[in-house]
Design a protein around this motif. Structure first.
Motif, PDB file in Angstrom:
ATOM      1  N   THR A  32      65.878  48.984  60.505  1.00  0.00           N
ATOM      2  CA  THR A  32      64.565  48.388  60.241  1.00  0.00           C
ATOM      3  C   THR A  32      63.700  48.492  61.493  1.00  0.00           C
ATOM      4  N   TYR A 204      61.132  48.340  56.492  1.00  0.00           N
ATOM      5  CA  TYR A 204      62.300  49.080  56.005  1.00  0.00           C
ATOM      6  C   TYR A 204      63.514  48.189  55.750  1.00  0.00           C
ATOM      7  N   HIS A 215      62.104  46.833  48.866  1.00  0.00           N
ATOM      8  CA  HIS A 215      61.991  47.320  50.234  1.00  0.00           C
ATOM      9  C   HIS A 215      60.665  46.848  50.837  1.00  0.00           C
ATOM     10  N   VAL A 217      57.916  47.839  53.477  1.00  0.00           N
ATOM     11  CA  VAL A 217      57.530  49.108  54.106  1.00  0.00           C
ATOM     12  C   VAL A 217      56.275  48.904  54.962  1.00  0.00           C
ATOM     13  N   LYS A 270      61.244  58.845  53.636  1.00  0.00           N
ATOM     14  CA  LYS A 270      62.395  57.945  53.525  1.00  0.00           C
ATOM     15  C   LYS A 270      62.833  57.721  52.085  1.00  0.00           C
TER      16      LYS A 270
END
Length: 363
Positions: A32, A204, A215, A217, A270
């Motif tokens: 992260t 992340y 998630h 982001v 990703k």
């Protein structure tokens, strides 16, 4: 009063106080990003991944706001409705999306989880709503709101950042403490006390609700809650996020408030191609400080370029509308007019589905 009775009352009060305290956990760690400045101005505060001057792939210069026969407005060129036959993109994700107005969305996942993004029912938190009106701001027509049974059935509420048009404490008290609250880092101390279950998430970071993966982001924005110029006590004290939902191999992306930057390409790298993209297109225009407004908000052409970089199978725009505050916009629907024009000028191949507030679509 008898001593035993008094002690019983004190114990009950302590238990009640503890039961009303919020539960906060932080989801961060390996894999992260916690973007804290380590030196210079605002050391220890959060920052964007790609700061500095921006170069934009596309900028509208001519015929940006040509009228459209698809947009029906009243005599004051407001209170508009988009009226067009649209083909629902064949994404087959199972997500159900309802636009509540401004940045608010009610989402049902393919397996039935019920979620909210950035719900704001009415105006800003008091007394800021009155101050905004007295300062000449547009006083918002209330947005649409989930039903009582929908609120009672919520699994999670997600906030992108603490700005008043995305986060309202009065709404949290109405929604209640049954759902999980997923928020950016540093956010929880803005909550009222009421037994809320809050997860602060780094960029992340991921969490699960049943088999739905959520998630956190990156976004390109900023945060502050104090609306007095040159007072920076809370400037970037709390992080800002976008959100990505993933279930049954299908994805839904909510960008949050964000400017255009390379973080969109990072997200694509990703997570791969995104099925449904909820993209902001408003609040980018200001006569005196247009450069700053666009730095932290995508124009319609920025949103189209970002959606292309994300390989969105459908883009649903938001931020304009009858339930917007018209901050940084010519009118309630000027951003939508610009989107319609830029879609043609750019020959954009991104499928766009346009909603009016309160509408719902199954994707």
């Amino acid at each position: 009063m008898h001593l035993k009775t008094l002690s019983t009352l004190i114990a009950a009060a302590l238990i009640s106080a503890c039961s009303n305290s919020n539960t906060v956990n932080v989801i961060a760690g390996e894999g992260t990003i916690t973007p804290l400045k380590t030196e210079g101005d605002f050391e220890g505060r959060y920052h964007n991944l790609y700061p500095g001057d921006k170069e934009y792939p596309t900028t509208c210069t001519d015929n940006c706001y040509e009228p459209s026969e698809l947009l029906i407005c009243d005599d004051s060129n407001s209170q508009c409705q988009y009226q067009a036959e649209q083909i629902v993109p064949a994404t087959n994700t199972g997500f159900i999306v309802r636009w509540l107005g401004h940045a608010g969305f009610y989402i049902q996942s393919p397996n039935g989880e019920q979620l909210l993004f950035d719900p704001v029912k009415d105006q800003f938190d008091s007394p800021v709503d009155l101050a905004f009106k007295l300062a000449g701001g547009s006083y918002r027509k209330p947005g649409f709101w989930p039903t009582k049974s929908e609120l009672e059935g919520l699994n999670a509420v997600m906030y992108s950042h603490i700005h008043y048009d995305h986060f309202n404490k009065a709404d949290i008290e109405e929604i209640g403490n049954a759902p999980r609250y997923l928020v950016p880092l540093g956010f929880a101390d803005n909550f009222p006390t009421g037994g809320f279950n809050i997860s602060e998430m780094a960029w992340y970071a991921s969490t699960q609700i049943n088999d739905l993966t959520i998630h956190s982001v990156p976004a390109h924005h900023f945060s502050s809650r104090i609306m007095v110029p040159f007072i920076y006590d809370d400037h970037n004290k709390d992080l800002w996020n976008g959100w990505l939902l993933e279930q049954n191999g299908k994805t839904l992306f909510f960008a949050g408030d964000t400017g255009y930057s390379k973080h969109f390409q990072d997200i694509k790298q990703k997570y791969g191609e995104i099925d449904v993209c909820l993209m902001p297109i408003a609040s980018y225009y200001h006569e005196e400080d247009g450069k700053w407004y666009r730095y932290v908000h995508t124009t319609p052409e920025d949103a189209l370029n970002a959606a292309e970089e994300l390989s969105c199978k459908v883009m649903i725009p938001w931020g304009y509308g009858n339930s917007s505050w018209q901050m940084g916009d010519h009118s309630s629907h000027s951003a939508l007019l610009r989107l319609l024009n830029m879609q043609k000028q750019m020959n954009s191949q991104v499928p766009v589905y346009i909603m009016n507030e309160g509408e719902q679509i199954s994707l």
